[in-house]
Design a protein around this motif. Structure first.
Motif, short mmCIF file in Angstrom:
data_model
loop_
_atom_site.label_atom_id
_atom_site.label_comp_id
_atom_site.label_asym_id
_atom_site.label_seq_id
_atom_site.Cartn_x
_atom_site.Cartn_y
_atom_site.Cartn_z
N ASN A 461 43.03 52.30 -37.51
CA ASN A 461 44.08 51.57 -38.24
C ASN A 461 45.11 50.94 -37.32
O ASN A 461 45.60 49.83 -37.57
CB ASN A 461 44.77 52.50 -39.24
N THR A 462 45.49 51.66 -36.27
CA THR A 462 46.49 51.12 -35.34
C THR A 462 45.97 49.87 -34.66
O THR A 462 46.71 48.89 -34.48
CB THR A 462 46.88 52.18 -34.31
N VAL A 463 44.69 49.89 -34.28
CA VAL A 463 44.09 48.71 -33.65
C VAL A 463 44.01 47.56 -34.65
O VAL A 463 44.29 46.40 -34.32
CB VAL A 463 42.70 49.05 -33.09
N LEU A 464 43.63 47.88 -35.89
CA LEU A 464 43.53 46.84 -36.91
C LEU A 464 44.88 46.19 -37.18
O LEU A 464 44.97 44.97 -37.38
CB LEU A 464 42.97 47.42 -38.21
N LEU A 465 45.94 46.98 -37.18
CA LEU A 465 47.27 46.42 -37.42
C LEU A 465 47.73 45.56 -36.25
O LEU A 465 48.53 44.64 -36.43
CB LEU A 465 48.27 47.52 -37.72
N GLN A 466 47.23 45.83 -35.05
CA GLN A 466 47.52 44.92 -33.94
C GLN A 466 46.88 43.56 -34.20
O GLN A 466 47.46 42.52 -33.87
CB GLN A 466 47.00 45.51 -32.63
#
Length: 703
Positions: A461-466
């Motif tokens: 999720n953190t990568v997707l939000l980037q």
């Protein structure tokens, strides 16, 4: 949509649940517990249920009927091996029921129904998340990769076995050493023109394909992602169809693997690791829609840019993120139905009248569950919008670069927010049910464990939000002026905005307008234009601050990269804020589709509670940036409390609108068991009291 609540069923309360009372304004009645009086609000449950089901309502209904079959249900307490065997056998039931063919072309028995496929697929979560994900591996990843990355030659050769389930398969993208960084994977597929074969090879341990569904036991073939090398040139990541095992389940020469073993959840799926030692596959096993190799080794592609080609290929596989978003919403609905029903049955602690009150009549219990109910409505409507975007692209109706970019952004944003929310909601539901919630039979611990990995499935999720944040920065750069004069004006405007924040000009304006009246503050916060301005203003301010900071590096790319890295936390927070704004927008649009009446009125309350929850969650930011006065900040929580009290009486109707039957819920405490216990206790005490058999209570002398 027309509200016909007066002429259709008026929301049926759960057995033994009486609607609490509230005054005409919806304020909590005095005393404890804080229930309310009957507001006479009656939702048109059928209308709202249809609204929630969305465009592919019939596909969802078909799937819901199918998963009522006990043969598809998760059985708690199975061993790892038993759960895997059960999940594998269940896939055959889905295939034979025609539940998985929707997205494929008619010549393969399909319907070209992409949105309906995902809508139906998400409902399998109510049966067993392991089944939903294992089916997703077979037909949503393995099959979809062949379908969308391959051409007619690949379809003719590989799709029949995938669809009829004679070839169970894997989607072998992730490597131990690179996770979400797919572009950097090390597995290679080098073309040998002498034999017209690709040689698939794993060069070191960190390049093993890892966490791969169906790899440990059941997979007979895999779509393997590898660097395509021909004539000494690396053309980037491509997908190849690679056989793995023979008919007896034994690895083919050059193929090896390991079992990932017992996991924290989803143990019906045999996740494992795969590696390849110079495994040869025919040239035609390259899924060649976006890149092909001729017999002599010449590479060709309809997309010249390697970067754009890579992201286009990955974009065709976005449906995994879309389906995870929908599954997370379904799981939250089931969790909330269990916890809220239990809270309407379970009695605890004497009230002012001497009788024990039901848990949901206590203010704190309402606070922990009803705002989450509002959030799941927001996420449900947002997911419907995501499904429509997905169907627009995959049907070819609106398959434009801009629409694909919208799809990728929405999928990354909504999947991140809903899967995180699912863990939070299911944990709160578990705690709200006390020890009963910890029993496996009541499903909450199991659902949370199974959904835990959703936050890193199909992209952390953190990568997707980037990804979402970078889209916001790209849009900012497009809006930012380029000539010197315009840039100076733009910078001056930003400085002015920051001065307004720091000086409290906005706060002073709010204070003057409200004149000390909490009612005036609340009236403003009820205005959807005010809500949107606050939510959108936060996004714009955050993105602008980051964009201006990075823009200060000019053409110094190294410095810009450092500034971006330093801004990563803020960028992710901006991406979350953008996702929340999109959810609010879609929720508001859904409200506008409903005709005036009680149903719309309740949806407005839910939408407002969702908005106020976001403001309350980020209250520090709004105060620091001068967007809310101290009185407005207090009004946020005060109005949220009022909305929660208004919504309390209609909770049974809202749960009815989910449309789930007992066979979907399958938690004894939500299906009458707790109510039966309460009725038994009440009847016993009443009988003992009437017969005069109750002992006198000890009376302590007053001091």
């Amino acid at each position: 949509m027309v509200d016909t609540a007066s002429s259709t069923r008026a929301g049926t309360a759960a057995p033994g649940v009486s609607a609490p009372n509230a005054d005409a304004a919806g304020d909590p009645a005095g005393g404890t517990p804080t229930a309310g009086t009957d507001t006479n609000v009656r939702i048109d449950v059928d209308l709202l249920a249809e609204h929630l089901l969305g465009r592919w309502a019939e596909d969802r209904r078909i799937s819901r009927r199918l998963v009522l079959d006990p043969a598809l249900h998760k059985v708690e307490g199975l061993t790892n091996h038993e759960h895997r065997v059960r999940a594998f056998d269940q896939l055959r039931i889905l295939q034979q029921a025609g539940a998985i063919q929707r997205p494929y072309p008619p010549e393969f028995g399909g319907q070209d129904n992409h949105g309906g496929n995902l809508a139906a697929f998400e409902e399998i979560t109510t049966a067993d998340p392991s089944l939903q994900i294992k089916a997703g591996v077979q037909w949503g990843l393995f099959g979809s990769a062949v379908h969308h990355l391959g051409t007619e030659r690949n379809h003719r050769e590989f799709l029949p076995g995938i669809i009829d389930f004679s070839v169970p398969g894997c989607f072998a993208m992730t490597e131990t050493g690179h996770g979400s960084d797919v572009q950097s994977i090390a597995t290679s597929a080098t073309y040998d023109p002498a034999t017209q074969e690709f040689v698939v090879h794993t060069p070191f341990r960190g390049a093993w394909k890892d966490y791969i569904g169906n790899a440990a036991l059941h997979g007979r073939a895999a779509v393997v992602f590898a660097k395509l090398v021909t004539r000494g040139v690396d053309h980037g990541v491509h997908a190849f169809y690679v056989p793995l095992r023979d008919e007896d389940g034994v690895f083919l020469p050059g193929v090896g693997g390991e079992d990932d073993g017992v996991k924290g959840g989803l143990n019906g799926i045999d996740n494992g690791r795969l590696h390849f030692d110079h495994v040869r596959v025919p040239r035609t096993n390259l899924l060649n829609r976006y890149g092909d190799v001729a017999e002599d080794g010449t590479y060709s592609s309809p997309i010249d840019s390697p970067g754009r080609r890579f992201f286009t290929m990955l974009g065709t596989l976005v449906q995994g993120r879309v389906s995870l978003d929908g599954a997370a919403v379904v799981a939250q609905k089931i969790g909330l139905q269990i916890a809220l029903t239990y809270a309407m049955h379970r009695r605890q602690f004497p009230t002012d009248g001497g009788d024990e009150g039901v848990l949901l009549d206590y203010g704190r219990h309402q606070r922990r569950l009803i705002p989450r109910l509002a959030t799941v409505f927001a996420q449900s409507f947002a997911h419907e919008q995501l499904l429509r975007t997905f169907d627009d692209v995959f049907s070819g109706r609106l398959d434009t670069p801009e629409r694909r970019e919208d799809l990728e952004t929405q999928a990354a944003a909504f999947k991140s927010m809903s899967t995180w929310s699912a863990l939070d909601t299911l944990q709160e539901c578990r705690e709200a049910c006390g020890g009963a919630g910890f029993l496996a039979e009541n499903r909450l611990t199991s659902l949370r464990a199974d959904l835990d990995v959703y936050v890193t499935f199909e992209g952390d999720n953190t990568v997707l939000l980037q990804l979402v944040g970078k889209r916001l920065l790209t849009d900012f750069r497009k809006r930012a002026p380029r000539d010197a004069a315009s840039t100076a004006k733009f910078v001056a405007a930003q400085v002015g905005a920051k001065l307004a924040d720091a000086s409290g000009v906005r706060r002073l304006g709010q204070t003057a307008k409200d004149r000390g009246s909490l009612a005036a503050s609340v009236a403003d916060l009820r205005d959807p234009t005010v809500q949107r301005a606050l939510l959108a203003g936060r996004v714009d301010t955050m993105v602008t601050e980051i964009g201006v900071r990075i823009g200060s590096a000019g053409k110094d790319r190294a410095r810009a990269a450092k500034l971006l890295n330093r801004s990563q936390h803020e960028l992710i927070e901006a991406a979350k804020a953008h996702a929340e704004l999109m959810q609010w927008d879609v929720f508001t649009a859904a409200v506008d589709e409903v005709a005036p009446g009680d149903t719309r009125r309740v949806l407005v309350w839910l939408r407002d509670l969702f908005a106020l929850g976001l403001l309350e969650q980020h209250l520090e930011w709004y105060l620091v940036h001068g967007r809310l006065s101290a009185q407005r900040a207090r009004a946020v929580s005060a109005y949220a409390d009022r909305l929660i009290a208004r919504l309390r009486p209609v909770v049974p109707q809202l749960l009815d609108s989910f449309g789930y039957q007992p066979g979907h819920v399958r938690a004894p405490i939500a299906l009458g068991e707790e109510q039966a216990r309460q009725d038994e206790a009440h009847a016993w005490f009443a009988a003992e009291r009437a017969a005069g058999r109750l002992p006198e209570q000890e009376k302590k002398p007053r001091p």
